[in-house]
Motif scaffolding. Structure first.
Motif, PDB file in Angstrom:
ATOM      1  N   PHE A  12       4.176  -6.098   4.240  1.00 45.07           N
ATOM      2  CA  PHE A  12       3.378  -5.378   3.249  1.00 45.07           C
ATOM      3  C   PHE A  12       2.110  -6.140   2.880  1.00 45.07           C
ATOM      4  O   PHE A  12       1.059  -5.519   2.649  1.00 45.07           O
ATOM      5  N   SER A  15      -0.205  -5.592   5.791  1.00 43.66           N
ATOM      6  CA  SER A  15      -0.594  -4.177   5.834  1.00 43.66           C
ATOM      7  C   SER A  15      -1.655  -3.887   4.781  1.00 43.66           C
ATOM      8  O   SER A  15      -2.601  -3.125   5.022  1.00 43.66           O
ATOM      9  N   PHE A  16      -1.495  -4.510   3.607  1.00 47.22           N
ATOM     10  CA  PHE A  16      -2.492  -4.338   2.544  1.00 47.22           C
ATOM     11  C   PHE A  16      -3.809  -5.017   2.916  1.00 47.22           C
ATOM     12  O   PHE A  16      -4.889  -4.449   2.707  1.00 47.22           O
ATOM     13  N   TRP A  19      -5.535  -2.804   5.327  1.00 49.03           N
ATOM     14  CA  TRP A  19      -6.133  -1.653   4.641  1.00 49.03           C
ATOM     15  C   TRP A  19      -7.392  -2.071   3.894  1.00 49.03           C
ATOM     16  O   TRP A  19      -8.401  -1.358   3.921  1.00 49.03           O
ATOM     17  N   TYR A  43      -2.133   0.686   2.398  1.00 50.08           N
ATOM     18  CA  TYR A  43      -1.605  -0.190   3.434  1.00 50.08           C
ATOM     19  C   TYR A  43      -1.767   0.484   4.790  1.00 50.08           C
ATOM     20  O   TYR A  43      -1.722   1.700   4.905  1.00 50.08           O
TER      21      TYR A  43
END
Length: 281
Positions: A12, A15-16, A19, A43
């Motif tokens: 996570f 993924s953030f 993003w 994300y």
């Protein structure tokens, strides 16, 4: 259990970060805020999977920067290709297109882009990851298994919502496409008559060839605009646009290279959706 917590949190976090990178880069490039990401939340899972793969398979090689760079480039390129292919087959749409980039493969991956991802992976493994691990330890010590469970439930719910949205998106874009084609047939005779009439008037009024050509270009542009306006105001299309969700409009607006495979006129459908969004502000 500790390893599970670590994997979920790192997934996570990266993924953030992915993003955030895409959102900032695309926003600066577009000169406006661009909310990136296929899912609704902030994300991009492809970055989480990619970085985790590099960390778990290639981190032992981090002392050899050349090998780390080459293998990272290969790994993320394979992942990007598989993701592009999978999304296209699953949703009948392609989200990015590198066909204008030199040395690309089917527009899914391109050597210059892959070389850039390789540099990013080396930077993450050797510079960023040690700092991320400090943050991961803080989160795992403070929240334990609770935070990973919440995050997993969140992304699973987001994925389910997005899948439902995508099925609706495919249906509504196909319906808009059909409505556009139907309206084209209705307007074709009228527009042809007006174009012939205006063209005849221009020929009579303009003595200069260059002036006439310029007027014809303006006429063509005006005609194109009138087509889009006419389509947008068509009751059937207007109703379909009204029922499109924020996420569906965001996909069209924020992914300029989005290719819709289930419609005959994807470019016109995208322009109508974007024009409706601008006029609704």
């Amino acid at each position: 259990m500790n390893e599970f917590i670590k994997i979920v949190l790192l997934f996570f976090i990266y993924s953030f970060i992915g993003w955030l990178w895409e959102t900032v880069y695309c926003s600066l490039k577009a000169g406006k805020f661009v909310y990136r990401g296929f899912l609704l939340g902030p994300y991009c899972p492809i970055y989480g999977f990619g970085i985790l793969g590099v960390l778990y398979f290639l981190e032992p090689l981090k002392q050899n920067i050349v090998i780390l760079y080459l293998l990272s480039t290969i790994l993320v390129t394979i992942l990007e290709y598989i993701t592009s292919y999978g999304l296209e087959k699953l949703f009948h749409a392609s989200w990015w297109d590198y066909k204008d980039v030199p040395l690309n493969i089917n527009g899914r991956v391109a050597l210059p882009v892959s070389l850039f991802w390789g540099i990013g992976c080396v930077l993450i493994v050797r510079v960023i990851h040690p700092k991320v691990m400090l943050f991961e330890r803080f989160l795992s010590e403070k929240f334990g298994i609770l935070l990973p469970i919440i995050l997993l439930l969140l992304i699973v719910s987001d994925l389910f919502y997005t899948l439902v949205n995508m099925q609706s998106f495919k249906k509504v874009t196909a319906q808009i496409s059909t409505a556009v084609e139907d309206r084209k047939q209705e307007l074709s005779a009228v527009l042809t008559e007006k174009r012939d009439e205006l063209s005849a008037n221009l020929t009579e009024l303009k003595q200069s060839v260059s002036e006439e050509l310029n007027e014809r270009k303006q006429l063509k542009a005006a005609e194109r605009t009138s087509w889009l306006e006419e389509f947008k105001e068509t009751p059937t299309i207007k109703k379909l646009l009204t029922h499109m969700s924020f996420n569906q409009k965001r996909w069209v607006r924020n992914y300029p290279n989005l290719k819709l495979k289930n419609v005959k006129n994807p470019s016109e459908v995208q322009q109508i959706i974007n024009k409706n969004k601008k006029n609704s502000k």
